[in-house]
Design a protein around this motif. Sequence first.
Motif, PDB file in Angstrom:
ATOM      1  N   LEU A   1      41.546  32.310  37.164  1.00 55.62           N
ATOM      2  CA  LEU A   1      41.684  32.072  35.718  1.00 55.62           C
ATOM      3  C   LEU A   1      42.064  33.343  34.973  1.00 55.62           C
ATOM      4  O   LEU A   1      42.818  33.296  33.994  1.00 55.62           O
ATOM      5  CB  LEU A   1      40.387  31.494  35.158  1.00 55.62           C
ATOM      6  CG  LEU A   1      40.115  30.025  35.498  1.00 55.62           C
ATOM      7  CD1 LEU A   1      38.778  29.586  34.935  1.00 55.62           C
ATOM      8  CD2 LEU A   1      41.230  29.121  34.965  1.00 55.62           C
ATOM      9  N   SER A   2      41.553  34.479  35.443  1.00 55.84           N
ATOM     10  CA  SER A   2      41.916  35.748  34.798  1.00 55.84           C
ATOM     11  C   SER A   2      42.967  36.510  35.591  1.00 55.84           C
ATOM     12  O   SER A   2      43.413  37.583  35.172  1.00 55.84           O
ATOM     13  CB  SER A   2      40.674  36.629  34.631  1.00 55.84           C
ATOM     14  OG  SER A   2      40.124  36.963  35.890  1.00 55.84           O
ATOM     15  N   THR A   3      43.359  35.955  36.729  1.00 52.48           N
ATOM     16  CA  THR A   3      44.326  36.590  37.630  1.00 52.48           C
ATOM     17  C   THR A   3      43.909  38.015  37.959  1.00 52.48           C
ATOM     18  O   THR A   3      44.660  38.973  37.785  1.00 52.48           O
ATOM     19  CB  THR A   3      45.752  36.565  37.037  1.00 52.48           C
ATOM     20  OG1 THR A   3      45.996  35.302  36.437  1.00 52.48           O
ATOM     21  CG2 THR A   3      46.797  36.783  38.122  1.00 52.48           C
ATOM     22  N   THR A   4      42.684  38.146  38.481  1.00 55.32           N
ATOM     23  CA  THR A   4      42.182  39.448  38.907  1.00 55.32           C
ATOM     24  C   THR A   4      41.715  39.369  40.350  1.00 55.32           C
ATOM     25  O   THR A   4      41.208  38.351  40.807  1.00 55.32           O
ATOM     26  CB  THR A   4      41.016  39.928  38.024  1.00 55.32           C
ATOM     27  OG1 THR A   4      39.973  38.960  38.048  1.00 55.32           O
ATOM     28  CG2 THR A   4      41.485  40.155  36.591  1.00 55.32           C
ATOM     29  N   LEU A   5      41.867  40.491  41.023  1.00 58.23           N
ATOM     30  CA  LEU A   5      41.474  40.614  42.420  1.00 58.23           C
ATOM     31  C   LEU A   5      40.675  41.901  42.548  1.00 58.23           C
ATOM     32  O   LEU A   5      41.183  42.988  42.264  1.00 58.23           O
ATOM     33  CB  LEU A   5      42.727  40.662  43.303  1.00 58.23           C
ATOM     34  CG  LEU A   5      42.585  40.421  44.793  1.00 58.23           C
ATOM     35  CD1 LEU A   5      42.077  39.024  45.087  1.00 58.23           C
ATOM     36  CD2 LEU A   5      43.947  40.620  45.469  1.00 58.23           C
ATOM     37  N   GLU A   6      39.409  41.795  42.953  1.00 60.68           N
ATOM     38  CA  GLU A   6      38.553  42.961  43.072  1.00 60.68           C
ATOM     39  C   GLU A   6      37.877  42.965  44.435  1.00 60.68           C
ATOM     40  O   GLU A   6      37.724  41.917  45.062  1.00 60.68           O
ATOM     41  CB  GLU A   6      37.486  42.960  41.974  1.00 60.68           C
ATOM     42  CG  GLU A   6      38.055  42.985  40.556  1.00 60.68           C
ATOM     43  CD  GLU A   6      36.953  43.028  39.512  1.00 60.68           C
ATOM     44  OE1 GLU A   6      36.266  44.075  39.421  1.00 60.68           O
ATOM     45  OE2 GLU A   6      36.771  42.014  38.813  1.00 60.68           O
ATOM     46  N   THR A   7      37.461  44.142  44.877  1.00 57.78           N
ATOM     47  CA  THR A   7      36.691  44.246  46.112  1.00 57.78           C
ATOM     48  C   THR A   7      35.390  44.986  45.828  1.00 57.78           C
ATOM     49  O   THR A   7      35.354  45.914  45.012  1.00 57.78           O
ATOM     50  CB  THR A   7      37.471  44.974  47.221  1.00 57.78           C
ATOM     51  OG1 THR A   7      37.842  46.282  46.774  1.00 57.78           O
ATOM     52  CG2 THR A   7      38.697  44.189  47.631  1.00 57.78           C
TER      53      THR A   7
END
Length: 244
Positions: A220-226
């Motif tokens: 939905l926010s188009t974010t990718l985190e690790t």
Amino acid sequence: MLTEREQERYARQILLFGEAGQERLKKAKVFIAGAGGLGCPIALYLAVAGVGEIRLVDRDTVDRTNLNRQVLHWERDLGTPKAESAEAKLREANPDVHIEALEETIDEANVRDLVGDADLIVDAMDNFPTRYLLNREALRSGVPLIHGAIRGFDGQATTLVPGRTACLECLFPEAPPGEVFPVVGTTPGIIGLIQANEAIKYITGAGDLLLDRLLIWDGLSTTLETYAVERRPDCPACGEGMRP
């Protein structure tokens, strides 16, 4: 050794990791648990990448509600076992790879035989009890496990290497409640391809794996985190005194 046809087919990949890397893919055996939303893109992209042997296990049949996300299953396949449906498409996509698709329920009695001599286990399941079985088998056999899970627009992935990283039960000590969860088809597509990418990297030795890192996708926010994760000393699967 690669045939002339394989050298042509995989020419763009050979530019990345050489013929030696492509030959490692050809010799690899990958076990994929599940032929649903995650399993379909994982299996498809590993097949077209030239993974030599793919064993795919799923107990379900194709239902119309699957068709928004399970890209190896089509309208004509309704009522067909997912294993059979997926096998047909994968053989057509790449006749040079060996596909073994089994209509089975993964349980404590058969998980060891189903995984067999695979070099890699890929978790494409939709429930944690089965994921825990795969995790325990990975620990027992020393075979890496690539985990993925999705819900709605959200997904996660990580690569677990026995004896080197946290295991799945370190990350998720308790299974979330079972449910029929919402999902948009792009989510398993994204997470499944991340899992396939991890598999290709592991087999060829390219790049850095998601070791002790949990990748989180928010569509939905188009974010990718690790996020960094650690082995739990008291983990009932891999903690002190529990290691196989």
